[in-house]
Design a protein around this motif. Structure first.
Motif, mmCIF file in Angstrom:
data_model
loop_
_atom_site.group_PDB
_atom_site.id
_atom_site.type_symbol
_atom_site.label_atom_id
_atom_site.label_comp_id
_atom_site.label_asym_id
_atom_site.label_seq_id
_atom_site.Cartn_x
_atom_site.Cartn_y
_atom_site.Cartn_z
ATOM 1 N N ASP A 64 44.659 46.791 65.069
ATOM 2 C CA ASP A 64 44.932 45.240 65.131
ATOM 3 C C ASP A 64 44.184 44.697 63.935
ATOM 4 O OD1 ASP A 64 46.534 45.485 67.411
ATOM 5 O OD2 ASP A 64 44.638 45.348 68.793
ATOM 6 N N MET A 65 42.867 45.149 63.725
ATOM 7 C CA MET A 65 42.008 44.758 62.748
ATOM 8 C C MET A 65 42.612 44.900 61.370
ATOM 9 S SD MET A 65 38.025 45.249 63.797
ATOM 10 C CE MET A 65 37.482 44.496 65.331
ATOM 11 N N MET A 66 43.201 46.120 61.173
ATOM 12 C CA MET A 66 43.914 46.209 59.892
ATOM 13 C C MET A 66 45.082 45.584 59.703
ATOM 14 S SD MET A 66 42.526 48.826 58.139
ATOM 15 C CE MET A 66 43.866 49.502 56.932
ATOM 16 N N ASN A 67 45.846 45.180 60.756
ATOM 17 C CA ASN A 67 47.003 44.316 60.656
ATOM 18 C C ASN A 67 46.541 42.876 60.355
ATOM 19 O OD1 ASN A 67 48.827 46.537 60.652
ATOM 20 N ND2 ASN A 67 48.969 46.245 62.992
ATOM 21 N N LEU A 75 46.181 48.010 49.741
ATOM 22 C CA LEU A 75 45.127 47.142 49.204
ATOM 23 C C LEU A 75 44.196 47.045 50.428
ATOM 24 C CD1 LEU A 75 43.710 45.574 46.952
ATOM 25 C CD2 LEU A 75 45.044 43.463 48.147
ATOM 26 N N LYS A 76 44.562 46.976 51.699
ATOM 27 C CA LYS A 76 43.587 47.037 52.750
ATOM 28 C C LYS A 76 42.727 48.562 52.764
ATOM 29 C CE LYS A 76 46.845 44.895 55.765
ATOM 30 N NZ LYS A 76 47.761 44.702 56.892
ATOM 31 N N CYS A 77 43.676 49.508 52.397
ATOM 32 C CA CYS A 77 42.777 50.915 52.492
ATOM 33 C C CYS A 77 41.866 51.098 51.421
ATOM 34 C CB CYS A 77 43.968 51.971 52.243
ATOM 35 S SG CYS A 77 44.901 52.546 53.734
ATOM 36 N N LYS A 78 42.290 50.797 50.059
ATOM 37 C CA LYS A 78 41.095 50.575 48.764
ATOM 38 C C LYS A 78 40.106 49.644 49.262
ATOM 39 C CE LYS A 78 45.003 50.978 45.505
ATOM 40 N NZ LYS A 78 44.702 52.426 44.715
ATOM 41 N N LEU A 79 40.198 48.402 49.857
ATOM 42 C CA LEU A 79 39.190 47.624 50.115
ATOM 43 C C LEU A 79 38.322 48.263 50.987
ATOM 44 C CD1 LEU A 79 37.737 44.744 49.371
ATOM 45 C CD2 LEU A 79 39.365 43.867 51.411
ATOM 46 N N VAL A 80 38.711 48.659 52.283
ATOM 47 C CA VAL A 80 37.827 48.895 53.449
ATOM 48 C C VAL A 80 37.112 50.327 52.982
ATOM 49 C CG1 VAL A 80 37.987 49.577 55.700
ATOM 50 C CG2 VAL A 80 39.239 47.663 54.865
ATOM 51 N N LEU A 81 38.056 51.377 52.549
ATOM 52 C CA LEU A 81 37.301 52.699 52.200
ATOM 53 C C LEU A 81 36.234 52.591 51.042
ATOM 54 C CD1 LEU A 81 40.104 55.183 52.267
ATOM 55 C CD2 LEU A 81 38.211 54.611 54.064
ATOM 56 N N TYR A 82 36.406 51.609 49.967
ATOM 57 C CA TYR A 82 35.450 51.361 49.001
ATOM 58 C C TYR A 82 34.386 50.731 49.573
ATOM 59 C CZ TYR A 82 33.679 49.297 44.658
ATOM 60 O OH TYR A 82 32.716 49.097 43.683
ATOM 61 N N ILE A 83 34.298 49.651 50.145
ATOM 62 C CA ILE A 83 33.336 49.041 50.812
ATOM 63 C C ILE A 83 32.374 50.106 52.162
ATOM 64 C CG2 ILE A 83 32.497 47.578 52.781
ATOM 65 C CD1 ILE A 83 34.637 45.454 51.927
ATOM 66 N N SER A 140 33.802 53.565 42.100
ATOM 67 C CA SER A 140 34.869 52.741 41.700
ATOM 68 C C SER A 140 36.157 53.612 41.849
ATOM 69 C CB SER A 140 34.969 52.458 40.203
ATOM 70 O OG SER A 140 34.547 53.178 39.264
ATOM 71 N N TYR A 141 35.976 55.002 41.624
ATOM 72 C CA TYR A 141 37.332 55.948 42.087
ATOM 73 C C TYR A 141 37.994 55.569 43.217
ATOM 74 C CZ TYR A 141 34.624 59.116 44.844
ATOM 75 O OH TYR A 141 33.916 59.513 46.038
ATOM 76 N N MET A 142 37.183 55.137 44.434
ATOM 77 C CA MET A 142 37.901 55.016 45.516
ATOM 78 C C MET A 142 38.877 53.967 45.339
ATOM 79 S SD MET A 142 36.480 57.168 47.774
ATOM 80 C CE MET A 142 37.086 56.164 49.366
ATOM 81 N N ILE A 143 38.670 52.978 44.543
ATOM 82 C CA ILE A 143 39.903 51.975 44.290
ATOM 83 C C ILE A 143 41.224 52.604 43.622
ATOM 84 C CG2 ILE A 143 40.295 49.951 43.240
ATOM 85 C CD1 ILE A 143 37.125 49.028 43.457
ATOM 86 N N ILE A 144 40.886 53.379 42.877
ATOM 87 C CA ILE A 144 41.822 53.951 41.850
ATOM 88 C C ILE A 144 42.673 55.072 42.769
ATOM 89 C CG2 ILE A 144 42.687 55.318 39.711
ATOM 90 C CD1 ILE A 144 39.897 54.269 38.564
ATOM 91 N N TYR A 145 42.026 55.814 43.497
ATOM 92 C CA TYR A 145 42.792 57.130 44.064
ATOM 93 C C TYR A 145 43.005 56.973 45.565
ATOM 94 C CZ TYR A 145 41.598 59.479 39.838
ATOM 95 O OH TYR A 145 41.651 59.835 38.473
ATOM 96 N N THR A 146 42.788 55.932 46.158
ATOM 97 C CA THR A 146 43.066 55.529 47.676
ATOM 98 C C THR A 146 44.541 55.157 47.660
ATOM 99 O OG1 THR A 146 40.622 55.075 48.081
ATOM 100 C CG2 THR A 146 42.380 54.374 49.765
#
Length: 305
Positions: A64-67, A75-83, A140-146
């Motif tokens: 629910d939170m992801m949605n 972009l959700k995955c990139k943002l949350v995993l990077y944080i 920063s690589y998390m943003i590129i490869y996620t």
């Protein structure tokens, strides 16, 4: 998995409430005093980092939170995993900084680091800026490869929703080396600081025994109490970090999404973020006094009613 989510959200809920209370207490204290203690500034920053970490990990586990995030799925995955990755790195670096601050605080005037005492607050602010810059750039690589989870075989599944795509071997070695060096440096500094604080506590214990033999009632100094707290926090962190590395190694070796292993890993990773504010709260006489006053006030209101 439902029972796991209940346990996870219960753990995260306790951690969020404790960190919010600790953060709020120190923010109010900062407005009341002209010169906040360096260890309080570092504690406040650690509570903020853990608060963001717990919210981010709750987000990634909740459909629910992801949605609810109005971004494309990738972009959700990139943002949350990077944080999550940045806050975990900030957790270890801030804990290391906390141990260094305590060593400088308790160091005698003859010690080399004692010359930093008078401007320690300014140095802490500079250290915060350096740590944030280092962790934001090194992860920063998390943003590129996620990427969003799919059935492709060359993906390392991080959780149910997100994966890491394969990267060039040279780039992978570079980031891995940087990450290992960074972690080794911070853990090494924590161990050195721990050794110094243990020596300080042993010396303080001998002095206390001498005062006791002279019929002088020794009191536990604030410095000794704070040193005990920092040592306890570092012990918890190192234990949880070793367990996390073991689980992470198993997860990487499987190279697939295993909800049980990744679920246990999420619980272990958040133990320190949940326990650390409770340790600070239980060891701070100002907070204990405040809570005692609130309890006494509530009791008096019940008697009057």
């Amino acid at each position: 998995m439902l029972s796991f989510k209940i346990v996870y959200f219960f753990q995260a809920g306790i951690g969020i409430l404790a960190n919010v209370f600790l953060l709020g207490f120190h923010i109010i204290t900062f407005h009341q005093v002209h010169r906040p203690r360096p260890i309080d500034i570092t504690t406040c920053k650690l509570a903020f980092v853990h608060l963001v970490m717990l919210f981010a990990t709750m987000n990634i586990l909740s459909t629910d939170m992801m949605n609810s995030l109005n971004f494309p799925n990738e972009l959700k995955c990139k943002l949350v995993l990077y944080i999550i990755r940045v806050t975990r790195e900030l957790s270890i670096s801030t804990t290391c900084l906390l141990s260094i601050v305590q060593v400088i605080t308790i160091s005698p005037s003859s010690f080399y680091l004692s010359r930093f005492k008078h401007k320690l607050t300014n140095y802490i602010i500079i250290a915060f800026f350096c740590l944030w810059s280092l962790n934001l750039s090194s992860n920063s690589y998390m943003i590129i490869y996620t990427v969003v989870h799919s059935n492709r075989s060359n993906l390392l599944n991080v959780n149910k929703y997100c994966s890491l795509s394969s990267m060039n071997s040279i780039i992978m070695v570079l980031f891995l080396t940087l990450s290992l060096f960074q972690k080794a440096f911070f853990i090494g500094m924590m161990l050195l600081c721990s050794m110094y604080m243990v020596v300080f506590l042993c010396s303080h214990q001998r002095k206390s025994e001498y005062l006791h033999s002279m019929s002088i009632s020794p009191r536990i100094s604030p410095a000794k109490r704070a040193t005990h707290t920092v040592l306890l926090l570092m012990s918890i962190f190192v234990i949880m970090y070793c367990v996390d590395i073991t689980i992470s190694s198993v997860s990487t070796a499987l190279w697939k999404y295993d909800p049980v292993i990744l679920g246990i890993q999420s619980l272990v990773e958040n133990v320190y973020a949940t326990v650390s504010p409770l340790v600070f709260i239980s060891s701070d006489k100002r907070i204990i006094g405040l809570l005692q006053n609130v309890i006494d006030m509530l009791k008096s209101q019940q008697i009057d009613a």
